[in-house]
Motif scaffolding. Structure first.
Motif, short mmCIF file in Angstrom:
data_model
loop_
_atom_site.label_atom_id
_atom_site.label_comp_id
_atom_site.label_asym_id
_atom_site.label_seq_id
_atom_site.Cartn_x
_atom_site.Cartn_y
_atom_site.Cartn_z
N SER A 230 0.85 -1.18 0.10
CA SER A 230 -0.02 0.06 -0.08
C SER A 230 0.96 1.09 -0.06
O SER A 230 2.16 1.36 0.49
CB SER A 230 -0.92 0.03 1.39
OG SER A 230 -1.94 -0.95 1.33
N LEU A 231 0.33 2.29 -0.50
CA LEU A 231 1.16 3.56 -0.69
C LEU A 231 1.19 4.41 0.77
O LEU A 231 0.31 4.43 1.52
CB LEU A 231 0.33 4.45 -1.55
CG LEU A 231 0.36 3.97 -2.96
CD1 LEU A 231 -0.40 4.94 -3.77
CD2 LEU A 231 1.97 3.79 -3.64
N GLY A 232 2.55 5.11 1.05
CA GLY A 232 2.38 6.06 1.85
C GLY A 232 2.58 5.53 3.42
O GLY A 232 2.54 6.54 4.30
N ILE A 233 2.55 4.38 3.95
CA ILE A 233 2.63 4.04 5.23
C ILE A 233 4.05 3.72 5.50
O ILE A 233 4.78 2.51 5.17
CB ILE A 233 1.88 2.67 5.57
CG1 ILE A 233 0.48 2.74 4.95
CG2 ILE A 233 1.85 2.27 7.25
CD1 ILE A 233 -0.37 1.48 4.88
N GLU A 234 4.73 4.75 6.19
CA GLU A 234 6.15 4.46 6.50
C GLU A 234 6.39 3.85 7.58
O GLU A 234 5.57 3.79 8.79
CB GLU A 234 6.56 6.06 6.60
CG GLU A 234 6.89 6.84 5.48
CD GLU A 234 7.36 8.18 5.43
OE1 GLU A 234 7.97 8.59 6.41
OE2 GLU A 234 7.04 8.94 4.60
N VAL A 235 7.65 3.23 7.66
CA VAL A 235 8.14 2.45 8.73
C VAL A 235 9.72 2.65 9.10
O VAL A 235 10.12 3.51 8.38
CB VAL A 235 8.25 0.88 8.52
CG1 VAL A 235 6.84 0.67 8.09
CG2 VAL A 235 9.05 0.46 7.31
N ASN A 236 10.04 2.60 10.25
CA ASN A 236 11.39 2.89 10.80
C ASN A 236 12.34 1.98 10.37
O ASN A 236 11.95 1.10 9.53
CB ASN A 236 11.61 3.00 12.07
CG ASN A 236 11.49 2.02 13.00
OD1 ASN A 236 11.55 0.80 12.61
ND2 ASN A 236 11.20 2.03 14.40
N GLU A 237 13.42 1.85 10.61
CA GLU A 237 14.74 1.16 9.89
C GLU A 237 14.44 -0.29 10.40
O GLU A 237 15.23 -1.15 9.60
CB GLU A 237 16.06 1.83 10.47
CG GLU A 237 16.59 1.86 11.76
CD GLU A 237 15.83 2.84 12.64
OE1 GLU A 237 15.13 3.66 12.14
OE2 GLU A 237 16.26 3.00 13.90
#
Ligand SMILES: Cc1cc2nc3c(=O)[nH]c(=O)nc-3n(C[C@H](O)[C@H](O)[C@H](O)COP(=O)(O)OP(=O)(O)OC[C@H]3O[C@@H](n4cnc5c(N)ncnc54)[C@H](O)[C@@H]3O)c2cc1C
Length: 460
Positions: A395-402
């Motif tokens: 899905s678009l635009g769901i950011e996660v950390n490293e």
């Protein structure tokens, strides 16, 4: 009329007692019988009467969801179990579960003033008694609000997903839960062993959430069968991701891919499936008489050790690089593992899994007394887990950390970097506990309600 009501109540109590007795008789034949047996009604009321009803109740401060413990304990002490349940319902959708698996020694009971005398009120057992009694007797039937405020998709049915679903349904939202497994419950169903948390208890709690008008769609992996984009485009006003941490971490040592070197989470899942009658004994990756080594010493390792012994392991060694003092598992879990026959190797590191024909037969371990070769037939790894990326990568635009954990905001609480998509529980905050996932999810449910209300208001 009052006498008739009293008579009915008396009969219900009798039936409840019989059903407890019946359960105990069945459980005596079962290695996975619940180890921590419930109070009888008389015992529960006597225990509740020990509460000092402190002016400044520290137990509430110790509870991550700030249960009004003195209030429900007081109602129980007077025999008002329905009233006690109503108080519990205000804060929790899963009291029969929290009453069993919360780390009470660190929370409510750890803060109880009677700890000074080493005898805190057994709040966990009381909460569990009230919730079980309510389920047995069907004491409380909640009045449902019409589902008119909006439609929300919940991905995952662990403690986080169940909490969001229950809270939003109570507030008049139409909620659909999508669960990848055959049955809802997440770690409650497939991770925590039966002897600590009977699966029938999990099913009963989920039925109560279903009774609030929540729809469950199981065997439905979001990211495969449908994406978050599609959910938002079609019918849902908001989406909650409560998908936990389903990818176990591993070790970078020679032989880690040998046959019979497995993840503890996989082993626990298979045993839970076996106990539920879904798979045969042969499908469980542990034969009677095998020697087992467990790498790691958190609560998952304790569960794997105690479960391996119940499945007939000849010996179980937990290998941990730290000392007994800094053991990550709860003290109670450690003590029970010890009592049941688990051996612990402190300040020790597994450096190689050794095998023949691609099959494990021993491990090389560095111990404070030098290196040893230990013959074993199974290794179960328990060194943590992290989130899968199936949902965010589709899905678009769901950011996660490293490390793959979903990033969320404070306003509206729990919203991800994608508008209308929220997240909570272990997928945001690293593996924690049931009650911490619930606490977070309660706040996110409020954030979702605010967001959906605002969007609807603006579009009018
Ligand atoms: C073996 C074990 C023992 C534990 N013991 C305790 C304990 O005694 N006390 C305690 O407080 N905590 C304990 N914990 C920790 C606790 O269970 C977790 O912190 C808690 O379950 C996290 O809840 P959650 O809802 O975030 O995730 P989970 O419980 O992991 O639930 C996530 C759910 O999402 C589903 N899912 C994932 N991806 C998808 C997808 N793409 N589509 C649809 N569904 C999906 C999964 O199938 C799962 O049902 C234990 C954990 C483990 C592994």
């Amino acid at each position: 009329m009052l006498r008739l009501q009293n008579y009915i109540y008396f009969c219900k109590v009798k039936i409840a007692k019989w059903s407890y007795l019946e359960k105990e008789i069945i459980m005596k034949n079962d290695k996975f019988a619940e180890t921590n047996v419930s109070y009888t009604t008389k015992e529960a009321i006597e225990e509740a009467k020990r509460c000092l009803n402190c002016k400044n109740p520290l137990c509430i401060q110790g509870c991550p969801i700030e249960h009004d413990i003195p209030a429900f304990v007081h109602q129980l002490s007077m025999g008002n179990i329905g009233a006690a349940m109503q108080i519990i319902n205000e804060k929790s959708n899963l009291p029969a579960i929290c009453g069993r698996v919360c780390p009470h020694e660190k929370q409510c009971e750890g803060h109880c003033i009677l700890n000074k005398k080493d005898n805190p009120v057994k709040v966990g057992k009381l909460e569990r008694f009230i919730a079980d009694f309510d389920s047995d007797m069907v004491l409380i039937k909640e009045r449902l609000k019409p589902k008119t405020r909006g439609k929300v998709a919940v991905i995952g049915s662990g403690p986080a997903g169940l909490t969001v679903a229950g809270d939003l349904a109570r507030e008049g939202f139409n909620v659909v839960v999508f669960e990848g497994q055959k049955e809802p419950g997440g770690v409650l169903m497939y991770g925590i062993p039966e002897y600590r948390l009977p699966k029938e208890i999990v099913r009963r709690e989920i039925k109560k959430i279903e009774a609030l008008g929540v729809t469950f769609i199981n065997d439905f992996l979001v990211g495969e069968k449908m994406t978050v984009d599609e959910m938002l485009a079609h019918e849902f006003d908001a989406v909650f991701i409560g998908s936990g941490t389903s990818v176990p971490k591993t070790l970078d040592i020679p032989g880690i891919k040998l046959y019979r070197v497995l993840q503890s989470s996989y082993f626990l899942r298979m045993v839970n499936l076996y106990n539920s009658g879904d798979i045969s004994r042969e499908a469980v990756p542990l034969m009677e008489g095998e020697r087992v080594a467990i790498i790691g010493a958190g609560n998952v390792a304790m569960d794997a050790a105690r479960t391996a012994l119940r499945m007939g392991a000849k010996s179980v060694n937990v290998i941990y690089r730290g000392t007994e003092e800094n053991l990550p598992a709860l003290k109670t879990e450690y003590n029970e593992a010890l009592e049941e026959g688990t051996n612990f190797m402190w300040e020790s590191r597994t450096v190689e899994c050794i095998g023949e024909n691609n099959t494990l037969n021993s491990i090389r371990v560095e111990t404070p007394n030098g290196e040893i070769i230990m013959p074993v037939e199974r290794v179960f790894i328990a060194v943590g887990s992290k989130p899968a990326n199936r949902i965010v990568s589709t899905s678009l635009g769901i950011e996660v950390n490293e490390n793959g954990y979903v990033i969320t905001k404070e306003h509206p609480y729990g919203m991800t970097t994608r508008k209308g998509v929220f997240a909570g529980g272990d997928v945001v905050h690293t593996p924690q506990t049931v009650v911490l996932a619930m606490r977070e999810a309660k706040q996110v449910a409020k954030g979702i309600a605010q967001y959906v209300d605002a969007v609807k208001l603006l579009s009018e």
